[in-house]
Design a protein around this motif. Sequence first.
Motif, PDB file in Angstrom:
ATOM      1  N   GLN A  39     -16.703  16.039 -27.062  1.00  0.00           N
ATOM      2  CA  GLN A  39     -17.898  15.916 -26.235  1.00  0.00           C
ATOM      3  C   GLN A  39     -17.802  14.707 -25.315  1.00  0.00           C
ATOM      4  N   LYS A  40     -17.274  13.599 -25.812  1.00  0.00           N
ATOM      5  CA  LYS A  40     -17.107  12.390 -25.006  1.00  0.00           C
ATOM      6  C   LYS A  40     -16.114  12.642 -23.872  1.00  0.00           C
ATOM      7  N   LYS A  41     -15.040  13.336 -24.176  1.00  0.00           N
ATOM      8  CA  LYS A  41     -14.032  13.649 -23.160  1.00  0.00           C
ATOM      9  C   LYS A  41     -14.624  14.535 -22.062  1.00  0.00           C
ATOM     10  N   GLN A  42     -15.406  15.532 -22.433  1.00  0.00           N
ATOM     11  CA  GLN A  42     -16.050  16.400 -21.456  1.00  0.00           C
ATOM     12  C   GLN A  42     -17.045  15.624 -20.595  1.00  0.00           C
ATOM     13  N   LYS A  43     -17.782  14.710 -21.192  1.00  0.00           N
ATOM     14  CA  LYS A  43     -18.745  13.891 -20.464  1.00  0.00           C
ATOM     15  C   LYS A  43     -18.025  12.996 -19.448  1.00  0.00           C
ATOM     16  N   ASP A  44     -16.913  12.369 -19.876  1.00  0.00           N
ATOM     17  CA  ASP A  44     -16.132  11.515 -18.973  1.00  0.00           C
ATOM     18  C   ASP A  44     -15.530  12.320 -17.830  1.00  0.00           C
ATOM     19  N   GLN A  45     -15.047  13.538 -18.099  1.00  0.00           N
ATOM     20  CA  GLN A  45     -14.468  14.395 -17.059  1.00  0.00           C
ATOM     21  C   GLN A  45     -15.527  14.795 -16.041  1.00  0.00           C
ATOM     22  N   LYS A  46     -16.722  15.134 -16.512  1.00  0.00           N
ATOM     23  CA  LYS A  46     -17.816  15.506 -15.608  1.00  0.00           C
ATOM     24  C   LYS A  46     -18.200  14.322 -14.720  1.00  0.00           C
ATOM     25  N   LYS A  47     -18.270  13.130 -15.305  1.00  0.00           N
ATOM     26  CA  LYS A  47     -18.605  11.933 -14.545  1.00  0.00           C
ATOM     27  C   LYS A  47     -17.528  11.659 -13.486  1.00  0.00           C
ATOM     28  N   PHE A  48     -16.255  11.798 -13.875  1.00  0.00           N
ATOM     29  CA  PHE A  48     -15.147  11.583 -12.942  1.00  0.00           C
ATOM     30  C   PHE A  48     -15.234  12.545 -11.756  1.00  0.00           C
ATOM     31  N   ILE A  49     -15.496  13.815 -12.019  1.00  0.00           N
ATOM     32  CA  ILE A  49     -15.573  14.810 -10.946  1.00  0.00           C
ATOM     33  C   ILE A  49     -16.729  14.500 -10.003  1.00  0.00           C
ATOM     34  N   LEU A  78      -7.584  18.381  -0.094  1.00  0.00           N
ATOM     35  CA  LEU A  78      -6.516  17.457  -0.443  1.00  0.00           C
ATOM     36  C   LEU A  78      -5.438  17.470   0.621  1.00  0.00           C
ATOM     37  N   ASP A  79      -4.931  16.287   0.944  1.00  0.00           N
ATOM     38  CA  ASP A  79      -3.750  16.165   1.797  1.00  0.00           C
ATOM     39  C   ASP A  79      -2.571  16.037   0.838  1.00  0.00           C
ATOM     40  N   VAL A  80      -1.757  17.103   0.731  1.00  0.00           N
ATOM     41  CA  VAL A  80      -0.663  17.112  -0.231  1.00  0.00           C
ATOM     42  C   VAL A  80       0.650  16.653   0.384  1.00  0.00           C
ATOM     43  N   ASP A  81       0.791  16.762   1.697  1.00  0.00           N
ATOM     44  CA  ASP A  81       1.970  16.292   2.424  1.00  0.00           C
ATOM     45  C   ASP A  81       1.499  16.044   3.846  1.00  0.00           C
ATOM     46  N   ARG A  82       2.271  15.350   4.609  1.00  0.00           N
ATOM     47  CA  ARG A  82       1.858  14.995   5.975  1.00  0.00           C
ATOM     48  C   ARG A  82       1.300  16.202   6.726  1.00  0.00           C
ATOM     49  N   GLY A  83       0.002  16.314   6.771  1.00  0.00           N
ATOM     50  CA  GLY A  83      -0.657  17.386   7.509  1.00  0.00           C
ATOM     51  C   GLY A  83      -0.930  18.638   6.701  1.00  0.00           C
ATOM     52  N   SER A  84      -0.354  18.790   5.543  1.00  0.00           N
ATOM     53  CA  SER A  84      -0.607  19.974   4.704  1.00  0.00           C
ATOM     54  C   SER A  84      -1.848  19.723   3.866  1.00  0.00           C
ATOM     55  N   LYS A  85      -2.842  20.570   4.049  1.00  0.00           N
ATOM     56  CA  LYS A  85      -4.112  20.377   3.346  1.00  0.00           C
ATOM     57  C   LYS A  85      -4.439  21.607   2.521  1.00  0.00           C
ATOM     58  N   LEU A  86      -5.015  21.361   1.366  1.00  0.00           N
ATOM     59  CA  LEU A  86      -5.474  22.417   0.472  1.00  0.00           C
ATOM     60  C   LEU A  86      -6.945  22.199   0.165  1.00  0.00           C
ATOM     61  N   THR A  87      -7.699  23.290   0.115  1.00  0.00           N
ATOM     62  CA  THR A  87      -9.086  23.226  -0.313  1.00  0.00           C
ATOM     63  C   THR A  87      -9.131  23.765  -1.742  1.00  0.00           C
ATOM     64  N   ILE A  88      -9.655  22.959  -2.641  1.00  0.00           N
ATOM     65  CA  ILE A  88      -9.707  23.340  -4.054  1.00  0.00           C
ATOM     66  C   ILE A  88     -11.112  23.108  -4.600  1.00  0.00           C
ATOM     67  N   GLU A  89     -11.370  23.702  -5.766  1.00  0.00           N
ATOM     68  CA  GLU A  89     -12.635  23.474  -6.459  1.00  0.00           C
ATOM     69  C   GLU A  89     -12.593  22.108  -7.147  1.00  0.00           C
ATOM     70  N   LYS A  90     -13.721  21.438  -7.196  1.00  0.00           N
ATOM     71  CA  LYS A  90     -13.788  20.138  -7.881  1.00  0.00           C
ATOM     72  C   LYS A  90     -13.422  20.279  -9.353  1.00  0.00           C
ATOM     73  N   SER A  91     -13.771  21.388  -9.948  1.00  0.00           N
ATOM     74  CA  SER A  91     -13.513  21.573 -11.378  1.00  0.00           C
ATOM     75  C   SER A  91     -12.027  21.680 -11.701  1.00  0.00           C
ATOM     76  N   SER A  92     -11.175  21.889 -10.691  1.00  0.00           N
ATOM     77  CA  SER A  92      -9.738  22.005 -10.957  1.00  0.00           C
ATOM     78  C   SER A  92      -9.019  20.661 -10.890  1.00  0.00           C
ATOM     79  N   VAL A  93      -9.747  19.578 -10.674  1.00  0.00           N
ATOM     80  CA  VAL A  93      -9.134  18.247 -10.677  1.00  0.00           C
ATOM     81  C   VAL A  93      -9.091  17.754 -12.118  1.00  0.00           C
ATOM     82  N   SER A  94      -7.899  17.312 -12.554  1.00  0.00           N
ATOM     83  CA  SER A  94      -7.784  16.910 -13.955  1.00  0.00           C
ATOM     84  C   SER A  94      -7.825  15.407 -14.151  1.00  0.00           C
TER      85      SER A  94
END
Length: 103
Positions: A39-49, A78-94
């Motif tokens: 539960q603590k880990k889930q709470k910290d992950q939610k706060k981080f996101i 996200l800028d993953v490489d010079r000029g390469s951008k990806l749009t992702i869901e916030k929930s997929s950030v670890s």
Amino acid sequence: MIKSLLLQAGSGGAGNYTQFIMLAGMIAIFYFFFIRPQQKKQKDQKKFIEEIKKGDQVVTVGGIHGKVVAVEDTTLTLDVDRGSKLTIEKSSVSLDASKRLTE
């Protein structure tokens, strides 16, 4: 014979209390070592996101490293490489890669 039956019946009651105490102890151990930390880990992950901002270095669940260039309600760009951008869901950030690199 009757005396031995009475002794067996008397000791059975104490066994029930012992079993109850052991069961309660097992439940307490399970809670404090498994449920509460999760539960603590889930709470910290939610706060981080919720606190992700432009310029943060992050790693996605899929292992993609990138720098946040835009934050919207439920998505990040996200800028993953010079000029390469990806749009992702916030929930997929670890995790926050910038903090991990400094530790």
